[in-house]
Design a protein around this motif. Structure first.
Motif, PDB file in Angstrom:
ATOM      1  N   PHE A  82       0.848  -1.189   0.000  1.00 45.73           N
ATOM      2  CA  PHE A  82       0.000   0.000   0.000  1.00 45.73           C
ATOM      3  C   PHE A  82       0.884   1.239   0.000  1.00 45.73           C
ATOM      4  O   PHE A  82       1.869   1.306   0.727  1.00 45.73           O
ATOM      5  N   ALA A  83       0.531   2.181  -0.842  1.00 46.02           N
ATOM      6  CA  ALA A  83       1.338   3.400  -0.955  1.00 46.02           C
ATOM      7  C   ALA A  83       1.329   4.156   0.357  1.00 46.02           C
ATOM      8  O   ALA A  83       0.286   4.391   0.960  1.00 46.02           O
ATOM      9  N   GLY A  84       2.497   4.539   0.806  1.00 46.86           N
ATOM     10  CA  GLY A  84       2.630   5.273   2.050  1.00 46.86           C
ATOM     11  C   GLY A  84       4.086   5.387   2.443  1.00 46.86           C
ATOM     12  O   GLY A  84       4.920   4.575   2.031  1.00 46.86           O
ATOM     13  N   SER A  85       4.414   6.402   3.216  1.00 42.79           N
ATOM     14  CA  SER A  85       5.803   6.598   3.588  1.00 42.79           C
ATOM     15  C   SER A  85       5.901   7.608   4.710  1.00 42.79           C
ATOM     16  O   SER A  85       5.060   8.498   4.839  1.00 42.79           O
ATOM     17  N   PHE A 136       5.682  11.631  -4.190  1.00 38.15           N
ATOM     18  CA  PHE A 136       5.087  11.824  -5.500  1.00 38.15           C
ATOM     19  C   PHE A 136       3.784  11.036  -5.556  1.00 38.15           C
ATOM     20  O   PHE A 136       3.662   9.970  -4.957  1.00 38.15           O
ATOM     21  N   GLY A 137       2.818  11.558  -6.316  1.00 43.22           N
ATOM     22  CA  GLY A 137       1.584  10.816  -6.515  1.00 43.22           C
ATOM     23  C   GLY A 137       0.387  11.474  -5.872  1.00 43.22           C
ATOM     24  O   GLY A 137       0.476  12.509  -5.204  1.00 43.22           O
ATOM     25  N   ASP A 138      -0.764  10.846  -6.061  1.00 42.72           N
ATOM     26  CA  ASP A 138      -2.034  11.344  -5.549  1.00 42.72           C
ATOM     27  C   ASP A 138      -2.121  11.060  -4.051  1.00 42.72           C
ATOM     28  O   ASP A 138      -2.091   9.898  -3.628  1.00 42.72           O
ATOM     29  N   PRO A 139      -2.235  12.090  -3.197  1.00 39.81           N
ATOM     30  CA  PRO A 139      -2.290  11.851  -1.753  1.00 39.81           C
ATOM     31  C   PRO A 139      -3.534  11.097  -1.318  1.00 39.81           C
ATOM     32  O   PRO A 139      -3.538  10.460  -0.264  1.00 39.81           O
ATOM     33  N   ALA A 140      -4.589  11.128  -2.128  1.00 38.17           N
ATOM     34  CA  ALA A 140      -5.827  10.456  -1.750  1.00 38.17           C
ATOM     35  C   ALA A 140      -5.641   8.950  -1.669  1.00 38.17           C
ATOM     36  O   ALA A 140      -6.373   8.262  -0.956  1.00 38.17           O
ATOM     37  N   ARG A 141      -4.678   8.400  -2.417  1.00 39.45           N
ATOM     38  CA  ARG A 141      -4.482   6.953  -2.455  1.00 39.45           C
ATOM     39  C   ARG A 141      -3.332   6.492  -1.558  1.00 39.45           C
ATOM     40  O   ARG A 141      -2.901   5.359  -1.654  1.00 39.45           O
ATOM     41  N   GLN A 142      -2.795   7.369  -0.704  1.00 39.31           N
ATOM     42  CA  GLN A 142      -1.634   7.014   0.094  1.00 39.31           C
ATOM     43  C   GLN A 142      -1.940   7.089   1.581  1.00 39.31           C
ATOM     44  O   GLN A 142      -2.706   7.944   2.041  1.00 39.31           O
TER      45      GLN A 142
END
Length: 874
Positions: free
Chosen positions: A764-767, A773-779
């Motif tokens: 899952f996208a996150g850090s 980089f990328g859409d914050p809604a999906r992280q």
């Protein structure tokens, strides 16, 4: 209006493009006021030819006309219009000088004070409710359009002047000189949004390339349209929320009455106009507009003049756009004007005239027309129109019913193909025109400065007849281009079906660094072969060397599109080298490089993956996409190979190992896998367009549903053995100038997980890195990159509500920005991350691509942490 990104407005003002006019006598003159001062931007409309022109900055006008008698109307905002009749003979030069006087708009005091409401609101309610009708009046038209543009760079910071060239289409733009371009074009419009644009001729004093970035989009746009990403029209259905209106009086122009309405934005905003709107009394259509728009890069001034064509269809005949740009020490002025001649117009006969104006409409035919039977929607419209005064609620309901009526035939029989397109073509001899040709066809005379600029260009050194000078110039140019191609990259040949492109030796993106590979450098090439008008083969190859790990890496990808009406795409990929365990959902390599070199923080965890993969994608039917693929992988672990950084050189990097709640060495050991994957994605009622024989998906009002299965077997004596089943749905709304809701839901389970390499876990996208980089809604912005990965089961969902005016945008200091405000809610439940909830508030579209937000995390209902995050969505 048609969407055109605001950052490109100055560039587009240079690429002005449109058609030949009949030769004949020349009518010219100067337009002045009572004090003999020239008046620029005065509209001249010729009724018989359905064409017009506009006076230049020196007040001069000029147009070529066939022999005949013509009725002329001279019109300028704030001046009393004048009508003239003139007869000219073949090859005659006729002069008609015009003196316009200022006009004072009369105000009906009874109208102003009755009811306590400014009468502008009643007028605007009618105009807004009728906008859908006027937008669709013309079913088709053919037009000749002359466009002329100019640019002058007035100021460049000294630092930029020394270290950076300002270029447009490879031509260097300097401070001071006037850069001018003019063109003749043919435009064909077929409702609802199909445009055919042919460039007949063009000339400029800089190198110009005619392409689809032409600003002809301004000519094709309409203030009646409610859809625009960059600004809100004062005639859109939502206009009352954003604008105030003030009635400033009326004047009588011939047999019509023109009302002047001041348009006032309710707040400072880059999406809101200010200025004057002129409406025809009774018809409530646009007579002319004089609007200003203040953006982050400068001020834009819009002028449009409309005229009645075919007696009842009003279309713009002259347009003026001025841009005064000032940003980061750069200052420039740009302007372009357009004169339109309509050669053919077809009215949409199926479009019923709204009852509000039916008794005032002009008809071409004197025959008595039958009264049509009204549908239920039309009956509701008629009932509202019977009211003498419309309130806000009536106006909004009337606009909705008018829009519904226009779409009723589509609801009876849905057609998913939208036959709209914009095609541009350029005649081969478009640049081979002499000055005599331009004197004959040019409807707007050049100013003295513009004429001098184009004259100098025609006599430039490149056109020298001395062969020795020309050869020297060619040799220098050839050497310079070769050096630039090697250093910065190039594409060759310029023409042809087969093309190679090379990124160049000094391409910053070719340099990389991480703790595992150390410093790395690669080169890229691309080959594209257009087999015919519908099929293309593309080959991309990248090869490089990791200096500290002392290892080569690279990849090659071959793509062949087929079945263009079903978007068939076959892809073969092979690669070797280091790769992130989380693949596309991990920290961007560029951010990891910056954090490693500057802060000694290495967020990426890498492994070596040698693989070959084959994938096929195709639409089984409209909206149903099928994807199937297979790949063979050879996984092996990697360790850090360097401790280098610019700072903190005595500190050590984090080891290239992963701590996960499913921690097990078998997930990271050397192993191989043969993986197959199949997926289906379905979007109901998915609208599409056929563009040059290819299918292009557009939008749907429904979400996309998808299911997939990923299976690793023991074929070819491989180690991995698992089966992952997933399903989900998502809906992404366009972030335009109105509130929007986007959401995404996914569930998945490894029904078999005997042996799973960690790279094949569900990630899952996150850090924890503060910039991503990328859409914050999906992280999951606050979770560690690898703590949430699972090889068992998961439930994942997120929802984002976006609005251009939610909270902070209501403050005076921020109201003029183009930002959006967003509320985020994300949820993850799995065997390793039970019931994790993340809430957030962010501001997006900062400089069009930056999102800054504050987020809070909760686990099993208890608060855990919060943080500030910046995301860059490229």
């Amino acid at each position: 209006m048609k969407t055109i990104p605001s950052a490109r407005l100055i560039h587009l003002s240079l690429l002005l493009l449109v058609s030949t006019m009949t030769q004949g006598a020349v009518l010219h003159g100067t337009i002045t006021d009572k004090e003999k001062n020239p008046i620029p931007g005065v509209s001249l409309f010729i009724r018989e030819l359905r064409t017009g022109t506009i006076s230049n900055n020196e007040g001069n006008y000029e147009i070529t006309l066939p022999a005949g008698t013509y009725h002329l109307t001279f019109q300028s905002l704030g001046m009393r219009s004048q009508d003239h009749t003139i007869s000219i003979t073949e090859e005659e030069t006729a002069e008609l000088n015009i003196e316009l006087e200022s006009v004072h708009f009369k105000i009906d005091e009874v109208k102003v004070y009755s009811g306590g409401e400014d009468p502008a609101y009643a007028m605007m309610r009618k105009a807004i409710s009728l906008a859908p009708y006027y937008l669709r009046q013309a079913k088709r038209y053919d037009a000749n359009v002359y466009l002329k543009g100019s640019l002058q760079v007035k100021k460049v910071p000294r630092l930029l002047r020394k270290n950076m060239d300002i270029r447009v289409n490879d031509s260097k733009i300097e401070v001071g000189p006037i850069y001018t371009i003019e063109s003749m074009n043919e435009i064909t419009f077929v409702a609802p949004d199909t445009f055919r644009h042919t460039v007949i001729s063009s000339q400029s004093n800089f190198q110009n390339n005619m392409d689809e970035n032409s600003p002809i989009g301004y000519i094709n746009s309409s203030f009646y349209s409610p859809e625009n990403e960059n600004y809100i029209s004062p005639l859109s259905p939502q206009a009352m929320r954003h604008y105030k209106y003030r009635y400033e009086g009326y004047i009588k122009e011939g047999n019509i009455i023109v009302n002047k309405i001041k348009v006032i934005p309710r707040r400072k905003s880059q999406q809101l106009f200010s200025g004057d709107l002129y409406l025809v009394d009774g018809l409530w259509n646009i007579y002319s507009v004089d609007f200003n728009l203040t953006t982050f890069f400068g001020d834009i001034h819009f002028k449009q003049v409309y005229a009645p064509l075919n007696k009842e269809i009003w279309l713009p005949v002259n347009q003026l756009f001025e841009i005064n740009a000032a940003i980061m020490g750069l200052a420039a002025d740009a302007q372009y004007v357009a004169a339109v001649e309509y050669t053919h117009i077809e009215k949409d006969e199926k479009l019923t005239v709204p009852p509000l104006i039916e008794n005032l409409k002009n008809v071409d035919s004197e025959q008595e027309q039958e009264t049509p039977t009204l549908s239920k929607t039309e009956q509701k419209i008629a009932k509202i129109i019977e009211k003498e005064d419309l309130n806000n609620r009536d106006m909004m309901r009337l606009a909705a019913l008018t829009e519904k009526k226009a779409k009723e035939h589509k609801k009876e029989k849905p057609v998913m193909e939208i036959k709209g397109s914009y095609d541009i073509s350029i005649r081969k001899d478009s640049l081979k025109r002499d000055s005599l040709y331009w004197q004959t066809v040019r409807p707007i005379p050049l100013t003295a400065i513009e004429a001098e600029a184009l004259s100098k260009h025609a006599n430039r050194p490149e056109a020298a007849t001395d062969s020795s000078i020309a050869d020297t110039i060619k040799q220098k140019s050839r050497f310079s281009k070769t050096r630039k191609a090697i250093m910065s990259g190039t594409e060759f040949p310029k023409d042809g079906d087969a093309k190679f492109s090379y990124k160049g030796l000094f391409n910053l993106s070719a340099i990389g660094f991480n703790a595992v590979d150390g410093w790395k450098y690669h080169q890229e090439i691309k080959f594209s072969w257009k087999q015919d008008s519908l099929h293309t083969l593309q080959i991309e190859a990248k090869g490089g060397y990791a200096f500290n790990r002392k290892s080569f890496f690279g990849n090659i990808s071959i793509q062949q599109n087929y079945a263009p009406l079903n978007r068939g795409l076959l892809t073969l990929t092979a690669a070797t080298g280091s790769r992130s365990y989380k693949r596309e959902r991990d920290v961007a390599p560029l951010l990891n490089m910056a954090s490693s070199l500057l802060f000694k923080e290495n967020y990426l965890r890498l492994y070596n993956d040698d693989f070959v993969a084959l994938q096929n994608e195709i639409d089984i039917t409209n909206g149903l996409r099928f994807t199937v693929g297979a790949s063979y992988h050879d996984f092996s672990p990697l360790n850090n190979s360097t401790n280098f950084s610019f700072f903190k050189q005595n500190n050590d990097y984090h080891p290239n190992t992963i701590i996960n709640k499913n921690d097990n060495n078998q997930f990271f050991e050397a192993q191989n896998a043969f993986i197959t994957k199949v997926s289906l994605a379905y979007t109901p009622l998915y609208y599409y367009r056929i563009e040059k024989g290819r299918k292009e998906m557009l939008q749907s009002d429904y979400p996309t549903f998808h299911v997939s299965a990923e299976h690793a077997t023991g074929w070819f004596d491989t180690d991995n053995d698992y089966l992952l089943l997933e399903a989900g749905a998502f809906k992404e709304s366009d972030l335009m100038m109105r509130p929007a809701l986007s959401w995404n839901v996914n569930i998945g389970k490894f029904v078999r997980n005997e042996q799973v390499h960690f790279s094949r876990f569900r990630h899952f996208a996150g850090s924890q890195i503060p910039v991503v980089f990328g859409d914050p809604a999906r992280q999951l912005m606050l979770k560690d990159s690898y703590l949430t990965s699972t090889n068992n089961w998961y439930m994942r969902g997120n929802v984002t509500y976006s609005s251009p005016w939610l909270l902070l945008k209501r403050l005076p200091l921020l109201s003029q920005t183009i930002w959006n405000e967003n509320i985020h809610l994300s949820y993850l439940n799995s065997d390793v991350t039970p019931h994790y909830l993340q809430t957030g508030y962010s501001i997006s579209r900062i400089f069009m691509l930056i999102n800054a937000g504050i987020y809070a995390g909760f686990s099993n209902g208890e608060y855990t942490n919060w943080g500030l995050r910046i995301s860059i969505d490229l």
